[in-house]
Design an enzyme around this catalytic site. Sequence first.
Site: not given
Ligand code: GLA
Length: 401
Positions: A189, A53-55, A142-144, A86, A177
């Site tokens: 991500d 939660h810093t980005d 995990l950013s799918s 898919s 996004e």
């Molecule tokens: C999610 C968001 C990121 C980031 C994190 C928390 O993954 O997509 O941009 O803010 O939460 O660090």
Amino acid sequence: MNQRSTVDDAASDGAGPVPSLLDAVQRAFSTRFGAPPAWIVRAPGRVNLIGEHTDYNGGFVLPMAIERAAWIALRARDDGQVIVHSLDFAAEVRFDVSHPERGGAAWGEYIKGSASVLGSAGHQLTGWEGVLASDVPIGAGLSSSAAIELATLRAFAAVSALAWQPASMARLAQRAENEWVGVNCGIMDQMISAMGSEGHAVLIDCRSLDVAPVPLPAGLVVVILDTGTRRGLVDSAYNERRRQCEDAASFFGVRALRDVTPEAFAARADALDPVAMRRARHVITENARTLAAADAMRHADALALGQLMNASHDSLRADFEVSSVALDVMVEIARAQAGCHGARMTGAGFGGCAVALVDGSQGARFAREVGATYRHRTSTTPQVYLTGASEGTAIVPSTDW
Ligand code: GLA
């Protein structure tokens, strides 16, 4: 190139060897289109070691690209159509490259959104047809979605002969996004999926987008611990945290909390309302922890790195209030194991995954013990993945297939 390490397989559910997604998309492409693909692209998911939660506060993050990834085998089309099948959903998305329209399955929206932002950025796009498969678990934090966006952008760049500039492409993926899918995420991500570095975490300055790869210390393994819990309220809680951080930044008269030093915070913290004070305290201390963690990694100081990860979790739980019972239980179980240097929740929070830093020699035992103890305490079977740090988004060299 193999998309998963053998330790990963050993540590997960014992289901035996995992078929390579590279082979899967290549074979499916040939069957479907009657010829081999012209390109195969790969874009990884990610796990964040620290800097949560810093980005969106203009701060620092220290994520790494993982071995799980989205893969697309493709070739160009000359009629401006984009057709993607898919393998995971046994479904197809089809659209005109110059007029993508909203509506349809989520995975397809990431593809259309990526086409849309490329078009708005003024790029001349060629159509293509391809087969997509991913082994990044969906909704686990995990950013799918970033993996599909970056794989799509890489595919478009290949067929349309666009220069591949990873940071610019990450920004476009974030726009897809934010503007197409409607999720108000930060840049972490997409940046790490674009810019991952094998064997390294990457320290990212989310304001300047400067990156510094930091080697994972030898003898350590990163373990992802999926609690199996998914929380529906993540979006509104996430947006609320963003707002609270922006309010705290304007209280301090700065552009973002990144610009508040610990001293400036201490001098005026009492005048903030208690919730804003705790939110700001998390972000300000987390930025400092993230820089310290990168230093600890550079000095191969596992003890210091683990302690910083532990402190990060405690701050996310108490001050930022984005942990959950399941995440707290998982972290507590992980920390109690021999060979574990530190553990914390990772990603947005409220459910999903924790991450632990573990002695490599203890990795398989750690995975078994944590899995069994968590199951015993919660009646939920967690997924446990040992993972190395992989390369960022790339075209797979044809010599590899
Ligand atoms: C999610 C968001 C990121 C980031 C994190 C928390 O993954 O997509 O941009 O803010 O939460 O660090």
